[in-house]
Design a protein around this motif. Structure first.
Motif, PDB file in Angstrom:
ATOM      1  N   LYS A   1     -25.577  -8.484  33.416  1.00  0.00           N
ATOM      2  CA  LYS A   1     -24.976  -7.948  32.189  1.00  0.00           C
ATOM      3  C   LYS A   1     -25.632  -8.548  30.951  1.00  0.00           C
ATOM      4  CE  LYS A   1     -20.729  -9.189  31.371  1.00  0.00           C
ATOM      5  NZ  LYS A   1     -19.254  -9.235  31.483  1.00  0.00           N
ATOM      6  N   ASP A   2     -25.865  -9.865  30.976  1.00  0.00           N
ATOM      7  CA  ASP A   2     -26.496 -10.504  29.833  1.00  0.00           C
ATOM      8  C   ASP A   2     -27.974 -10.125  29.726  1.00  0.00           C
ATOM      9  OD1 ASP A   2     -24.152 -11.644  29.108  1.00  0.00           O
ATOM     10  OD2 ASP A   2     -24.659 -13.690  29.659  1.00  0.00           O
ATOM     11  N   ILE A   3     -28.609  -9.904  30.854  1.00  0.00           N
ATOM     12  CA  ILE A   3     -30.005  -9.439  30.830  1.00  0.00           C
ATOM     13  C   ILE A   3     -30.091  -8.077  30.146  1.00  0.00           C
ATOM     14  CG2 ILE A   3     -31.926  -8.647  32.276  1.00  0.00           C
ATOM     15  CD1 ILE A   3     -31.124 -10.802  34.307  1.00  0.00           C
ATOM     16  N   GLU A   4     -29.142  -7.184  30.486  1.00  0.00           N
ATOM     17  CA  GLU A   4     -29.109  -5.860  29.855  1.00  0.00           C
ATOM     18  C   GLU A   4     -28.839  -5.978  28.365  1.00  0.00           C
ATOM     19  OE1 GLU A   4     -26.489  -1.717  29.829  1.00  0.00           O
ATOM     20  OE2 GLU A   4     -26.061  -3.279  31.328  1.00  0.00           O
ATOM     21  N   PHE A   5     -27.912  -6.874  27.992  1.00  0.00           N
ATOM     22  CA  PHE A   5     -27.599  -7.046  26.573  1.00  0.00           C
ATOM     23  C   PHE A   5     -28.841  -7.447  25.784  1.00  0.00           C
ATOM     24  CE2 PHE A   5     -26.814 -10.137  23.194  1.00  0.00           C
ATOM     25  CZ  PHE A   5     -26.140  -9.333  22.286  1.00  0.00           C
ATOM     26  N   PHE A   6     -29.558  -8.457  26.249  1.00  0.00           N
ATOM     27  CA  PHE A   6     -30.732  -8.927  25.503  1.00  0.00           C
ATOM     28  C   PHE A   6     -31.824  -7.852  25.435  1.00  0.00           C
ATOM     29  CE2 PHE A   6     -28.876 -13.131  26.225  1.00  0.00           C
ATOM     30  CZ  PHE A   6     -29.051 -13.688  24.971  1.00  0.00           C
ATOM     31  N   LYS A   7     -31.945  -7.093  26.484  1.00  0.00           N
ATOM     32  CA  LYS A   7     -32.948  -6.027  26.492  1.00  0.00           C
ATOM     33  C   LYS A   7     -32.625  -4.977  25.434  1.00  0.00           C
ATOM     34  CE  LYS A   7     -35.112  -2.610  29.547  1.00  0.00           C
ATOM     35  NZ  LYS A   7     -35.148  -2.038  30.923  1.00  0.00           N
ATOM     36  N   ARG A   8     -31.352  -4.569  25.361  1.00  0.00           N
ATOM     37  CA  ARG A   8     -30.958  -3.524  24.419  1.00  0.00           C
ATOM     38  C   ARG A   8     -30.801  -4.058  22.996  1.00  0.00           C
ATOM     39  NH1 ARG A   8     -26.190  -0.105  27.200  1.00  0.00           N
ATOM     40  NH2 ARG A   8     -26.452   1.019  25.224  1.00  0.00           N
ATOM     41  N   ALA A   9     -30.471  -5.339  22.872  1.00  0.00           N
ATOM     42  CA  ALA A   9     -30.257  -5.917  21.545  1.00  0.00           C
ATOM     43  C   ALA A   9     -31.538  -5.992  20.733  1.00  0.00           C
ATOM     44  CB  ALA A   9     -29.637  -7.311  21.678  1.00  0.00           C
ATOM     45  N   ARG A  10     -32.677  -6.006  21.412  1.00  0.00           N
ATOM     46  CA  ARG A  10     -33.952  -6.051  20.704  1.00  0.00           C
ATOM     47  C   ARG A  10     -34.136  -4.834  19.799  1.00  0.00           C
ATOM     48  NH1 ARG A  10     -37.906  -7.147  25.909  1.00  0.00           N
ATOM     49  NH2 ARG A  10     -36.609  -8.714  26.942  1.00  0.00           N
ATOM     50  N   GLU A  11     -33.488  -3.736  20.167  1.00  0.00           N
ATOM     51  CA  GLU A  11     -33.651  -2.481  19.421  1.00  0.00           C
ATOM     52  C   GLU A  11     -32.724  -2.385  18.211  1.00  0.00           C
ATOM     53  OE1 GLU A  11     -32.815   0.433  22.353  1.00  0.00           O
ATOM     54  OE2 GLU A  11     -34.330  -0.287  23.773  1.00  0.00           O
ATOM     55  N   LEU A  12     -31.828  -3.362  18.020  1.00  0.00           N
ATOM     56  CA  LEU A  12     -30.832  -3.273  16.956  1.00  0.00           C
ATOM     57  C   LEU A  12     -31.371  -3.667  15.589  1.00  0.00           C
ATOM     58  CD1 LEU A  12     -27.653  -4.711  18.748  1.00  0.00           C
ATOM     59  CD2 LEU A  12     -28.321  -2.310  18.421  1.00  0.00           C
ATOM     60  N   ASN A  13     -32.498  -4.367  15.555  1.00  0.00           N
ATOM     61  CA  ASN A  13     -33.108  -4.769  14.288  1.00  0.00           C
ATOM     62  C   ASN A  13     -32.117  -5.545  13.413  1.00  0.00           C
ATOM     63  OD1 ASN A  13     -35.266  -4.950  12.473  1.00  0.00           O
ATOM     64  ND2 ASN A  13     -34.606  -3.113  11.351  1.00  0.00           N
ATOM     65  N   MET A  14     -31.500  -6.551  14.010  1.00  0.00           N
ATOM     66  CA  MET A  14     -30.498  -7.336  13.299  1.00  0.00           C
ATOM     67  C   MET A  14     -31.161  -8.386  12.408  1.00  0.00           C
ATOM     68  SD  MET A  14     -27.477  -7.904  16.147  1.00  0.00           S
ATOM     69  CE  MET A  14     -28.543  -8.822  17.271  1.00  0.00           C
ATOM     70  N   ARG A  15     -30.470  -8.717  11.331  1.00  0.00           N
ATOM     71  CA  ARG A  15     -30.940  -9.789  10.453  1.00  0.00           C
ATOM     72  C   ARG A  15     -30.641 -11.157  11.058  1.00  0.00           C
ATOM     73  NH1 ARG A  15     -27.756  -7.516   5.391  1.00  0.00           N
ATOM     74  NH2 ARG A  15     -26.395  -7.061   7.157  1.00  0.00           N
ATOM     75  N   ALA A  16     -29.529 -11.257  11.768  1.00  0.00           N
ATOM     76  CA  ALA A  16     -29.173 -12.511  12.431  1.00  0.00           C
ATOM     77  C   ALA A  16     -30.172 -12.817  13.541  1.00  0.00           C
ATOM     78  CB  ALA A  16     -27.767 -12.422  13.005  1.00  0.00           C
ATOM     79  N   LYS A  17     -30.352 -14.098  13.836  1.00  0.00           N
ATOM     80  CA  LYS A  17     -31.252 -14.494  14.923  1.00  0.00           C
ATOM     81  C   LYS A  17     -30.513 -14.378  16.255  1.00  0.00           C
ATOM     82  CE  LYS A  17     -34.294 -17.618  12.380  1.00  0.00           C
ATOM     83  NZ  LYS A  17     -34.813 -19.001  12.247  1.00  0.00           N
ATOM     84  N   LEU A  18     -31.024 -13.514  17.114  1.00  0.00           N
ATOM     85  CA  LEU A  18     -30.457 -13.388  18.449  1.00  0.00           C
ATOM     86  C   LEU A  18     -30.817 -14.644  19.240  1.00  0.00           C
ATOM     87  CD1 LEU A  18     -28.943 -11.464  20.365  1.00  0.00           C
ATOM     88  CD2 LEU A  18     -31.172 -10.611  21.090  1.00  0.00           C
ATOM     89  N   THR A  19     -29.803 -15.253  19.855  1.00  0.00           N
ATOM     90  CA  THR A  19     -29.989 -16.551  20.515  1.00  0.00           C
ATOM     91  C   THR A  19     -29.562 -16.479  21.973  1.00  0.00           C
ATOM     92  OG1 THR A  19     -29.499 -17.611  18.394  1.00  0.00           O
ATOM     93  CG2 THR A  19     -29.451 -19.008  20.341  1.00  0.00           C
ATOM     94  N   ALA A  20     -30.389 -16.998  22.843  1.00  0.00           N
ATOM     95  CA  ALA A  20     -30.074 -17.054  24.269  1.00  0.00           C
ATOM     96  C   ALA A  20     -29.612 -18.463  24.621  1.00  0.00           C
ATOM     97  CB  ALA A  20     -31.293 -16.673  25.095  1.00  0.00           C
ATOM     98  N   PHE A  21     -28.768 -18.549  25.625  1.00  0.00           N
ATOM     99  CA  PHE A  21     -28.185 -19.839  26.022  1.00  0.00           C
ATOM    100  C   PHE A  21     -28.685 -20.260  27.400  1.00  0.00           C
ATOM    101  CE2 PHE A  21     -24.976 -22.238  28.369  1.00  0.00           C
ATOM    102  CZ  PHE A  21     -24.716 -23.292  27.501  1.00  0.00           C
ATOM    103  N   GLY A  22     -28.969 -21.550  27.530  1.00  0.00           N
ATOM    104  CA  GLY A  22     -29.351 -22.092  28.824  1.00  0.00           C
ATOM    105  C   GLY A  22     -29.162 -23.600  28.824  1.00  0.00           C
ATOM    106  N   SER A  23     -29.670 -24.236  29.839  1.00  0.00           N
ATOM    107  CA  SER A  23     -29.532 -25.683  29.949  1.00  0.00           C
ATOM    108  C   SER A  23     -30.898 -26.314  30.170  1.00  0.00           C
ATOM    109  CB  SER A  23     -28.594 -26.049  31.099  1.00  0.00           C
ATOM    110  OG  SER A  23     -29.059 -25.509  32.322  1.00  0.00           O
ATOM    111  N   THR A  24     -30.959 -27.624  30.032  1.00  0.00           N
ATOM    112  CA  THR A  24     -32.210 -28.333  30.273  1.00  0.00           C
ATOM    113  C   THR A  24     -32.645 -28.131  31.729  1.00  0.00           C
ATOM    114  OG1 THR A  24     -30.929 -30.336  30.753  1.00  0.00           O
ATOM    115  CG2 THR A  24     -31.765 -30.068  28.507  1.00  0.00           C
ATOM    116  N   ARG A  25     -33.906 -28.401  31.996  1.00  0.00           N
ATOM    117  CA  ARG A  25     -34.447 -28.174  33.338  1.00  0.00           C
ATOM    118  C   ARG A  25     -33.660 -28.959  34.384  1.00  0.00           C
ATOM    119  NH1 ARG A  25     -36.633 -32.663  35.223  1.00  0.00           N
ATOM    120  NH2 ARG A  25     -37.871 -34.091  33.924  1.00  0.00           N
ATOM    121  N   ARG A  26     -33.805 -28.550  35.611  1.00  0.00           N
ATOM    122  CA  ARG A  26     -33.154 -29.275  36.706  1.00  0.00           C
ATOM    123  C   ARG A  26     -33.784 -30.653  36.883  1.00  0.00           C
ATOM    124  NH1 ARG A  26     -29.963 -25.970  39.788  1.00  0.00           N
ATOM    125  NH2 ARG A  26     -30.188 -23.716  39.407  1.00  0.00           N
ATOM    126  N   LYS A  27     -33.020 -31.564  37.429  1.00  0.00           N
ATOM    127  CA  LYS A  27     -33.516 -32.919  37.640  1.00  0.00           C
ATOM    128  C   LYS A  27     -34.661 -32.919  38.672  1.00  0.00           C
ATOM    129  CE  LYS A  27     -30.079 -33.991  41.211  1.00  0.00           C
ATOM    130  NZ  LYS A  27     -28.957 -34.847  41.631  1.00  0.00           N
TER     131      LYS A  27
END
Length: 536
Positions: A53-79
């Protein structure tokens, strides 16, 4: 010069961790556009490495031409691994987002217990992960998870983690009160120390477990933080995140910071209610700034004062945040309440004695169980009737409900007989329950005269038992909320018969809707049929 505060919205990520909140990719896209129009600077859309679902959101959000910075969330690399081998980091880069938030551990207890690694390896994970994002051209925001708890337990290590993030090139270092247990005085003291030690832009991310998320955020800003992370309406895990609907106006109207434009601030209430509708979470009426009761006045003395000057009982002008002043009428009402409501509707209020009669009638109805604070439409009908401004659009002569339980399930049929002008209209309609069947039959009878009635629908239906000791014979109060996609209004009915109470509220709802239609449409003098009783 006015100091600007960066607004980082995480409604679409952290907000969806709240109990009962689930957003589709389409829901997220709709909300993202509202947030962009509000003027937030960052919109955290989710974790592209966790679900489709989030993959689809980011793919489609690229087309919105928003002024805000689209930000993805993750964590630091695995140990004990490398960034190149980490699928999570790879998804962040492939998301197309301009910025990424990386959450990392800053509390030694979490490093040992949750990650089960060494303190040194955790510092390496922070440094290498942020440096990896920077090499791929992304803005890197480091969310230092459990920072305040970590600082109180081991300040040297907590600061060491922030230092590693800075050395790796983090654009923002955000201090997180992840468990929501820190007090505003502690927040201010610790943030003040951090801003003196770490020469990098500092942000704040708080949770509401002690009902202090907003206060803690404001304390952090006073101590030098310049980015605020939060959610619309405070949605989030457990007790929620910091509520941007309170933080933004507090910062801008009370503390003199710049967050969004004045015009964008006026959209705050509509954004809060829109997000609530999409998330299917009812907005608390007493929510500060944007709630329906945020600028509502009930006591007669209060209303008398605000009629002279609204500043007597309002800390800001509600229009600044897109809300409006409301005067409630109840058993506590005085003449000022009635005069204010009548003037708001443009009615000729007549004599003081007439207003007193209206007040006495309302108080008697409230004694019987009616409540008009949440039923403005029913109240308006009463006032228009009292001051001679009502239109007798239709008269109900009778209704009948037939319920049949068969092998095919439960079937409900309503028969309604009304009079419109000098003609009778007789209609029959089915529904998935008695109230729905009555609603269908009544609107079916009227739609030929007022086509706009087809756009009206019931958006909420509530029943409250007023005296439980009477069991099934108890009097009930029914509140119906109706909408025509442009406006929403509420009506009330009271009876010991739930069908009668529902019918009363339903008829009021239709009468209120038709009031607006009669102002623009000619009242029907005759039906299309030649004469007599019309059957449908």
């Amino acid at each position: 010069m006015t100091t600007s505060i960066s607004i980082f919205d995480t409604t679409l990520r952290d907000g969806t961790q709240g109990e009962g909140i689930s957003l589709t990719a389409v829901d997220k896209l709709k909300i993202a556009q509202k947030l962009d129009a509000l003027g937030v600077h960052y919109i955290e859309g989710g974790n592209p490495g966790s679900n489709s679902k989030d993959i689809e959101f980011f793919k489609r959000a690229r087309e919105l031409n928003m002024r805000a910075k689209l930000t993805a969330f993750g964590s630091t690399r695995r140990k004990n691994s490398t960034c190149e081998q980490d699928a999570n980091l790879k998804h962040l880069i492939e998301s197309g987002a301009k910025a990424a938030t990386l959450v990392g551990k800053t509390w030694d207890f979490h490093v040992h217990t949750a990650l089960q690694t060494t303190l040194e390896e955790n510092l390496n994970m922070i440094y290498e992960s942020i440096a990896y994002l920077k090499r791929h051209g992304m803005e890197a925001i480091f969310d230092s998870e459990h920072f305040f708890d970590g600082y109180k337990a081991n300040p040297e290590y907590a600061i060491a983690a922030l230092t590693k993030a800075k050395e790796a090139g983090a654009d923002w270092i955000v201090l997180c009160d992840t468990n929501g247990g820190t007090l505003p005085t502690e927040i201010h003291e610790i943030v003040s120390k951090v801003t003196g030690l770490i020469q990098a832009p500092i942000g704040i991310h708080t949770h509401n477990d002690c009902e202090l998320a907003v206060a803690n955020t404001l304390a952090a800003i006073s101590a030098g933080a310049r980015q605020v992370q939060g959610t619309i309406n405070g949605y989030g895990e457990r007790c929620g995140n910091a509520n941007l609907c309170s933080i933004i106006p507090n910062l801008q109207l009370k503390m003199g910071y710049s967050c969004v434009s004045d015009e964008q601030l006026k959209s705050l209430t509509s954004v809060a209610r829109y997000v609530g509708e999409i998330a299917n979470v009812h907005l608390p009426v007493n929510q500060p700034y944007v709630g329906n009761a945020a600028f509502a006045h009930k006591g007669g003395i209060h209303v008398s004062a605000i009629l002279k000057d609204s500043k007597t009982y309002e800390h800001i002008a509600p229009e600044l945040v897109g809300n409006k002043q409301r005067v409630l009428v109840s058993e506590l009402a005085g003449q000022s309440n009635i005069l204010s409501k009548a003037q708001e509707m443009g009615l000729d209020v007549g004599s003081a004695a007439q207003s007193r009669e209206v007040i006495d009638r309302i108080k008697e109805m409230e004694h019987q169980g009616y409540q008009f604070e949440g039923a403005d439409a029913s109240l308006e009908l009463i006032l228009r009737d009292a001051y001679g401004d009502s239109v007798d659009i239709f008269t109900v002569e009778s209704f009948k409900i037939l319920c049949e339980k068969s092998a095919g399930g439960m079937q409900t049929e309503a028969i309604v007989r009304i009079r419109v002008g000098d003609r009778q209209v007789y209609t029959v309609a089915e529904g998935n329950g008695p109230v729905n069947a009555l609603d269908n039959a009544l609107r079916k009878a009227l739609v030929q005269f007022y086509p706009g009635i087809a756009d009206i629908h019931l958006s909420d239906y509530k029943v409250r038992v007023l005296d439980e000791k009477d069991a099934t014979a108890a009097k009930v109060r029914v509140l119906i909320e109706s909408s025509d996609f442009k406006e929403t209004w509420s009506t009330v009915g009271v009876s010991s018969n739930v069908i009668e109470a529902s019918w009363e509220a339903l008829v009021d709802s239709i009468r209120y809707a038709l009031l607006g239609m009669t102002k623009s449409e000619k009242f029907p003098e005759a039906l299309p049929e030649s004469a007599g009783l019309v059957n449908h």
